[in-house]
Design an enzyme around this catalytic site. Structure first.
Site, mmCIF file in Angstrom:
data_model
loop_
_atom_site.group_PDB
_atom_site.id
_atom_site.type_symbol
_atom_site.label_atom_id
_atom_site.label_comp_id
_atom_site.label_asym_id
_atom_site.label_seq_id
_atom_site.Cartn_x
_atom_site.Cartn_y
_atom_site.Cartn_z
ATOM 1 N N LYS A 173 0.959 -0.794 -0.135
ATOM 2 C CA LYS A 173 -0.365 0.039 0.323
ATOM 3 C C LYS A 173 0.456 1.415 0.089
ATOM 4 C CE LYS A 173 -2.048 3.265 1.847
ATOM 5 N NZ LYS A 173 -1.591 4.014 1.673
ATOM 6 N N SER A 225 4.981 8.127 9.330
ATOM 7 C CA SER A 225 5.448 8.935 10.732
ATOM 8 C C SER A 225 4.653 8.117 11.977
ATOM 9 C CB SER A 225 4.348 9.830 11.171
ATOM 10 O OG SER A 225 2.761 9.374 10.723
ATOM 11 N N GLU A 246 8.877 1.915 10.880
ATOM 12 C CA GLU A 246 10.471 2.562 10.474
ATOM 13 C C GLU A 246 9.886 4.478 10.377
ATOM 14 O OE1 GLU A 246 13.379 2.006 10.177
ATOM 15 O OE2 GLU A 246 13.298 0.096 10.812
ATOM 16 N N CYS A 280 14.131 11.062 6.380
ATOM 17 C CA CYS A 280 13.955 10.674 7.872
ATOM 18 C C CYS A 280 15.011 11.023 8.865
ATOM 19 C CB CYS A 280 13.088 9.494 7.670
ATOM 20 S SG CYS A 280 14.539 7.875 6.831
ATOM 21 N N GLU A 376 9.697 16.685 14.258
ATOM 22 C CA GLU A 376 9.251 16.514 12.664
ATOM 23 C C GLU A 376 9.352 17.866 11.855
ATOM 24 O OE1 GLU A 376 8.507 13.183 10.647
ATOM 25 O OE2 GLU A 376 10.828 12.701 10.038
HETATM 26 P P1 NAD Z 1 2.509 8.974 7.259
HETATM 27 O O1 NAD Z 1 2.277 7.782 8.610
HETATM 28 O O2 NAD Z 1 1.367 9.949 6.664
HETATM 29 O O3 NAD Z 1 1.393 7.834 6.331
HETATM 30 C C1 NAD Z 1 3.217 6.370 5.845
HETATM 31 C C2 NAD Z 1 1.553 5.575 5.049
HETATM 32 O O4 NAD Z 1 0.792 4.984 6.121
HETATM 33 C C3 NAD Z 1 0.310 5.778 4.160
HETATM 34 O O5 NAD Z 1 0.774 4.685 2.717
HETATM 35 C C4 NAD Z 1 -0.530 5.767 4.639
HETATM 36 O O6 NAD Z 1 -2.004 5.802 3.709
HETATM 37 C C5 NAD Z 1 -0.101 4.828 5.591
HETATM 38 N N1 NAD Z 1 -1.134 5.009 6.742
HETATM 39 C C6 NAD Z 1 -2.313 6.017 7.170
HETATM 40 N N2 NAD Z 1 -3.298 5.887 8.340
HETATM 41 C C7 NAD Z 1 -2.624 4.674 8.365
HETATM 42 C C8 NAD Z 1 -3.700 3.459 9.234
HETATM 43 N N3 NAD Z 1 -4.378 3.896 10.473
HETATM 44 N N4 NAD Z 1 -3.103 1.786 9.524
HETATM 45 C C9 NAD Z 1 -2.477 2.165 7.777
HETATM 46 N N5 NAD Z 1 -1.695 2.526 7.183
HETATM 47 C C10 NAD Z 1 -1.748 4.061 7.559
HETATM 48 O O7 NAD Z 1 3.476 9.150 7.014
HETATM 49 P P2 NAD Z 1 4.057 10.498 5.594
HETATM 50 O O8 NAD Z 1 3.878 11.381 5.616
HETATM 51 O O9 NAD Z 1 3.353 9.260 4.512
HETATM 52 O O10 NAD Z 1 5.552 9.951 5.021
HETATM 53 C C11 NAD Z 1 6.310 10.437 6.244
HETATM 54 C C12 NAD Z 1 7.140 9.853 7.404
HETATM 55 O O11 NAD Z 1 7.332 8.731 7.378
HETATM 56 C C13 NAD Z 1 7.635 11.244 8.538
HETATM 57 O O12 NAD Z 1 7.895 11.243 9.165
HETATM 58 C C14 NAD Z 1 8.969 10.454 8.029
HETATM 59 O O13 NAD Z 1 10.561 10.321 9.363
HETATM 60 C C15 NAD Z 1 8.911 8.787 7.977
HETATM 61 N N6 NAD Z 1 9.692 8.446 7.161
HETATM 62 C C16 NAD Z 1 10.407 7.172 8.016
HETATM 63 C C17 NAD Z 1 11.637 6.423 7.271
HETATM 64 C C18 NAD Z 1 12.336 5.767 8.269
HETATM 65 O O14 NAD Z 1 13.156 4.746 7.900
HETATM 66 N N7 NAD Z 1 12.397 5.179 10.021
HETATM 67 C C19 NAD Z 1 11.894 6.125 6.277
HETATM 68 C C20 NAD Z 1 11.218 7.755 5.903
HETATM 69 C C21 NAD Z 1 10.302 8.484 5.874
#
Ligand code: NAD
Length: 510
Positions: A173, A225, A246, A280, A376
């Protein structure tokens, strides 16, 4: 204007329109998969996985080698799609979304066989005479992969390669902000001849992601996130399935007084602005001792002033990928300036461009009362705090709810490692921006709120397996057993006293 806009809902089907963050032109639409669609994708994946798991490592690797061939040949499709969806620079689209995936896929195609080889060994200590252990790394089944928007291809290709080489199928997804890149990758896997349903992409939003977590998958690999990570972790806990989370970070850069200042200033700029700061492990906080503060800030300012932004693709710092992130950047900066921070370069949305561009920005006089130093930010902002000495820098670096990665800059490499050990994060770099995720064999994952579990390398790929011990008794006669007697229990007690009551023997028998 929303870059991802829901344009309809009929009978529970949600339709979205996407816009390019540079041109603001529509680039596509997608429909969010409902829970029935997700469930049937998982069922199809389960069938495909059964056949896939029968293949040898070499046979699985052959599919991955072919995928790398196709990526190399058709890399422009990835680059064009990622740029249209995110507005990142061409350099970053190539290095992050083509080169890094080629490296990661090749790494696991080559090394999975070694990482996951069946191990045979005798038990340790006194059990070595009667027990032999065979450790088999068995695939878990179907992995639910949920990814964010900041590295749509790299953050998919890496877990995908590990899950597949370990013998699993994957239902993916992607983020609703970057769903099209996932379709390009899926297309490339088809061109590489991947078995049907082994890797499936389901488009959708958070609801679709939640549906995937509860669709009967055997593991969830989540990147995103902290807030969503908590929800996913809770849902996996209820279903008792393994999960890696992650999550976000607030990485600190510690500049020691003996650092090479040109190199450190360059690191601060790259670490903060790479991928428009949507990294990230991006540098979000910089701590600099007072004795080098002035010259360091001057060098950062000089370099930040040279960074170009344009809507032609020929630029150093690309667009902000998502309008919601633009709001966060502006809010954090407004909060910081209201509390006394000084903006030396940039300072807001780039009004000369129609798209979502945020000026490369340098802020000083910051402190830990400001959101800019606590939450962040995820944008091209170098936030520099003056500190008394390295000790204060370490203390402030650790004063965070996050613990993803970080970096230390010094000409004394031993000191760099020693400071690295004291930093409370999942990993650390010395004299480089945080690069752990790019070093395939280094386990990567956050501590504190930045995540649960580690990905990559031997540790990561084994996380896509159940380590299955098979214990073989090699003795000629059955051991122990019925009927129990009091003499038998007394004999055991004497044995325990003799063996474990003696420190020398205790060490010998284990
Ligand atoms: P997000 O958490 O908003 O979304 C991530 C994914 O989760 C998306 O595909 C979203 O549709 C899905 N999602 C949302 N609600 C959900 C739920 N209730 N159940 C299951 N899936 C759900 O994050 P984002 O804004 O897309 O990404 C940015 C964040 O990702 C930043 O905080 C960044 O630091 C982090 N990030 C971490 C790493 C790492 O390796 N630690 C790498 C890249 C990004």
């Amino acid at each position: 204007m929303a870059l991802v806009e829901q344009i309809g809902e009929e009978g529970g089907v949600r339709r979205y329109r996407l816009k390019n963050p540079v041109t603001l032109e529509p680039i596509g639409e997608f429909v969010a998969a409902g829970s029935d669609d997700v469930r049937s994708a998982v069922e199809r994946a389960r069938k495909a996985q059964k056949e896939w798991a029968k293949l040898s490592f070499d046979q699985r690797a052959e599919y991955l080698w072919r995928l790398v061939d196709v990526i190399v040949e058709r890399q422009d499709e990835i680059i064009d799609c990622v740029i249209a969806e995110t507005g990142k620079t061409r350099n970053e689209a190539v290095s992050m979304e083509v080169m890094a995936p080629c490296l990661q896929i090749s790494h696991y195609a080559k090394r999975a066989r070694k990482y996951l080889a069946t191990q045979k060994r005798p038990a340790s200590g006194m059990l070595r005479f009667s027990k032999k252990i065979t450790l088999v790394y068995k695939p878990l089944g179907v992995v639910g992969l949920i990814t964010p928007w900041n590295g749509p291809v790299v953050l998919t290709a890496n877990p995908l390669a590990q899950a597949l080489m370990a013998g699993n199928a994957v239902v993916h997804k992607p983020s609703e902000v970057t769903p099209l890149s996932a379709l390009v990758l899926k297309d490339l896997t088809e061109a590489a001849g991947f078995p049907e349903d082994l890797y499936q992409v389901i488009q959708g939003d958070g609801e679709t992601g939640a549906a995937l977590v509860s669709a009967g998958v055997d593991k969830v690999s989540f990147t995103g996130s902290v807030a969503t990570g908590r929800k996913v972790g809770e849902a996996c806990g209820r279903r008792l399935i393994p999960v890696t989370l992650e999550l976000g970070g607030k990485d600190a850069m510690i500049v020691c007084a003996d650092a090479d200042l040109d190199r450190a200033a360059d690191g601060a700029v790259r670490g903060s602005c790479f991928n428009t700061g949507h990294y990230c492990c991006g540098t979000e906080r910089v701590y600099v001792p007072e004795e080098i503060y002035g010259p360091f800030v001057e060098k950062v300012v000089d370099q930040m002033k040279t960074l170009k932004q344009s809507d032609t693709g020929d630029c150093d710092v690309g667009a902000v990928f998502w309008d919601k992130q633009m709001d966060i950047l502006c809010d954090h900066l407004a909060d910081a300036t209201a509390k006394g921070a000084k903006v030396l370069v940039g300072g807001g949305r780039n009004a000369s461009l129609p798209g979502y561009f945020f000026e490369p920005t340098v802020v000083t006089d910051v402190n830990h009362d400001m959101e800019l130093m606590k939450s962040e930010t995820f944008g091209p902002i170098v936030a520099i705090q003056k500190v008394k000495d390295e000790e204060e820098a370490i203390r402030l670096a650790n004063d965070s709810e996050y613990g993803l990665s970080g970096n230390v800059w010094t000409t004394d490499l031993e000191k760099g490692v020693a400071i690295g050990e004291r930093v409370e994060t999942g990993s650390v770099s010395v004299n480089d921006i945080s690069v752990t995720y790019g070093i395939a064999e280094a386990p990567f994952g956050g501590v504190k709120s930045s995540g649960v579990g580690q990905v990559n390398g031997e540790t990561g790929i084994r996380g896509y397996c159940h380590t299955h011990p098979i214990i073989v008794d090699t003795s000629k006669k059955a051991q122990g057993g019925y009927p129990y007697t009091i003499e038998g229990a007394n004999g055991m007690q004497k044995f325990v006293k003799r063996l474990f009551g003696n420190r020398f023997l205790r060490k010998l028998v284990v």
